[in-house]
Structures are given as structure tokens and as C-alpha cells.
Write an enzyme that holds these catalytic residues in place. Structure first.
Site, PDB file in Angstrom:
ATOM      1  CD  GLU A  49      -3.041  -0.696   2.318  1.00  0.00           C
ATOM      2  OE1 GLU A  49      -3.075   0.425   3.070  1.00  0.00           O
ATOM      3  OE2 GLU A  49      -3.576  -1.772   2.762  1.00  0.00           O
ATOM      4  CG  ASP A  60      -4.057   6.942   8.662  1.00  0.00           C
ATOM      5  OD1 ASP A  60      -3.814   5.746   8.802  1.00  0.00           O
ATOM      6  OD2 ASP A  60      -3.897   7.727   7.786  1.00  0.00           O
TER       7      ASP A  60
END
Length: 275
Positions: A49, A60
Site C-alpha cells: 500500500e 490514522d
């Protein structure tokens, strides 16, 4: 065939599980990210990724937030830089599939046509946009399918009645979120994670992969029998953070890259096989 599909098909035949590291591209710089991509493939990564650094990464945790801050400081790393790095990796010999992980705003700012033209021209196989809900992704999904790119959805344990709707539209694989909250290293996962994975598996016609919080070989192995792929993000980004002094010095960068690669080997189980 899309390269993601080809990898899962190959691993299914051999009984393997895809290891899918995440990198924040540009942390600490683009040249180092390129070296890390090549090292991770050598270490056993099956897909990678490519994370686009973003100033407000809502999904995140602090480790990836700090990585985004580093990538955005000094020489600003843009979504175009990240996509272009995929081509540079191919030119340096990389063969595994790349999945672009980006929030929606950079895509919108770039414009759909230019964005997807770049995605296709730079040989990116998949796309994850965590803040684009399924109810609003119709146009992006059509454009992705027209260009042979898989739009990969995320599904969480709280999704319940939405699991079937999300999984039925999935391409490439379904990204199963192991725990509630943002990304980050965890010692425990949601209490119902196995039942959740069974529910997603029964609703999906594509492979399933699990991510969010996986940080050790033991945790990777714990999910290898339940999933087709395991995604490791924050733990790898933290390894990069711990090697920053080495990675920022051209004289010692190779050693820093090697240490991160050794962590990927450990996750894959290759280190144990070598003993």
C-alpha cells in the site's frame, strides 16, 4: 487480469496468505521510499500500500500521522509524487501490485480524469479511499472499473447490516478493520473479530484481508487461517521512524532499509525459515 487478482489466485493454489505492508510515501524522502519498496518485495511482501501523506488523516493513529507530517515538511510530497513513484519502482524492477491509499480530497483536487489517467499510466492496481463511503462512491467506482483498477472497500465490526452491501460491490479484496478506532499497534483485537470475519467471508465473492493494529509475526499467523491477506501499517511505519537517523544519512541508508526489511521478513515468517 488485475495484478491483485493474480497474486491472490497464486497464493490460493499454494495455501499462502498475502502480506501487505503499508508505507507513507515520502517519509523521510522519496528516494528512501523507493528503496524501502524494493527491499520489502525482496523480504517477501506480496503487495504494498502506497500511502499518500495527508494533513488531516482521520483514520490514522499517531504513528502514521507523524509520518505524514515528516513527508509533508520540507519538500512537500504530493499525490502525484506518490503515483509517480510506482512507475519508478517498476523501472527499478518491482513486480508486485501497488495499492494507492489516499483520502478523498487529494483525488478531488487533482480531478477524476487526471487522477485515473495517472493511476493507469503508472501501473497501480488498487485504490483505497477510507473517507469515501459506499453510498457516495458510485462515480469513482465506475471510473476505476473502466480502467481496470480495483476500488477496495473497508468494512468494520460495527458495519453489521452494511457488510453485505459493501462486500457485494468489492473488487480486489475486502479490507476488514480488526478493531474500532484509528490505525495503530494493538495487543488485542475486537472480541468478535472471528465472527466478523466469517460474516464478511460469507458475503464476499473476493478475498478478504485484515488490517489495523497487526504488528507481530504472532498476530500475522493468528489471522493467516482466517483471511487471504494481512495488512501491516503502523508497525512498519514505526520501524521506519526508529531508523530515521540511519535513513536520513546517505552513508547509512542501506543499513536502515535493511533493518526495516528484516522486520518484514519476520512478519512473513521468512526469518524463522532461515534458521
Amino acid at each position: 487480469m488485475n495484478a491483485i487478482d493474480a497474486v491472490f489466485a497464486r497464493l490460493k493454489e499454494s495455501g499462502g496468505t498475502a502480506l501487505m505492508p503499508f508505507l507513507t510515501i515520502g517519509d523521510p524522502d522519496l528516494d528512501t521510499s523507493l528503496a524501502l519498496i524494493r527491499e520489502m518485495e525482496t523480504a517477501g511482501a506480496d503487495m504494498i500500500e502506497l500511502g499518500v501523506p495527508y494533513s488531516d488523516p482521520l483514520a490514522d493513529g499517531p504513528v502514521i500521522q507523524r509520518a505524514s507530517e515528516r513527508a509533508l515538511s520540507g519538500r512537500l510530497t504530493t499525490i502525484v509524487d506518490v503515483i509517480g513513484l510506482a512507475r519508478k519502482a517498476r523501472e527499478s524492477g518491482a513486480r508486485i501490485p501497488f495499492i494507492l491509499f489516499t483520502y478523498y480530497n487529494p483525488v478531488l483536487q487533482l480531478g477524476y480524469d487526471r487522477f485515473f489517467d495517472l493511476i493507469r499510466a503508472n501501473d497501480i492496481s488498487g485504490l483505497i479511499i477510507p473517507d469515501l463511503p459506499i453510498e457516495e462512491d458510485a462515480e469513482v467506482r465506475v471510473l476505476a472499473e473502466q480502467r481496470g483498477v480495483h476500488l477496495i472497500p473497508l468494512v468494520a465490526p460495527t458495519s453489521r447490516q452494511r457488510v453485505e452491501a459493501i462486500a457485494s460491490k468489492a473488487r480486489g479484496f475486502v479490507y476488514c478493520v480488526s478493531s474500532l478506532g484509528v490505525t495503530g499497534v494493538r495487543s488485542e483485537f475486537a472480541a468478535n473479530v472471528d465472527g466478523f470475519l466469517d460474516t464478511v467471508r460469507s458475503a464476499a465473492s473476493v478475498p478478504i484481508a485484515i488490517g489495523f493494529g497487526i504488528s507481530s509475526r504472532e498476530q500475522v499467523a493468528r489471522f493467516e487461517g482466517k483471511c487471504d491477506g494481512v495488512i501491516v501499517g503502523s508497525a512498519i511505519v514505526r520501524q521506519i521512524e526508529e531508523q530515521l537517523d540511519l535513513l536520513r544519512d546517505p552513508a547509512s541508508r542501506d543499513e536502515g532499509v535493511r533493518r526495516v526489511g528484516n522486520f518484514v521478513r519476520e512478519l512473513k515468517g521468512e526469518a524463522a525459515k532461515a534458521l
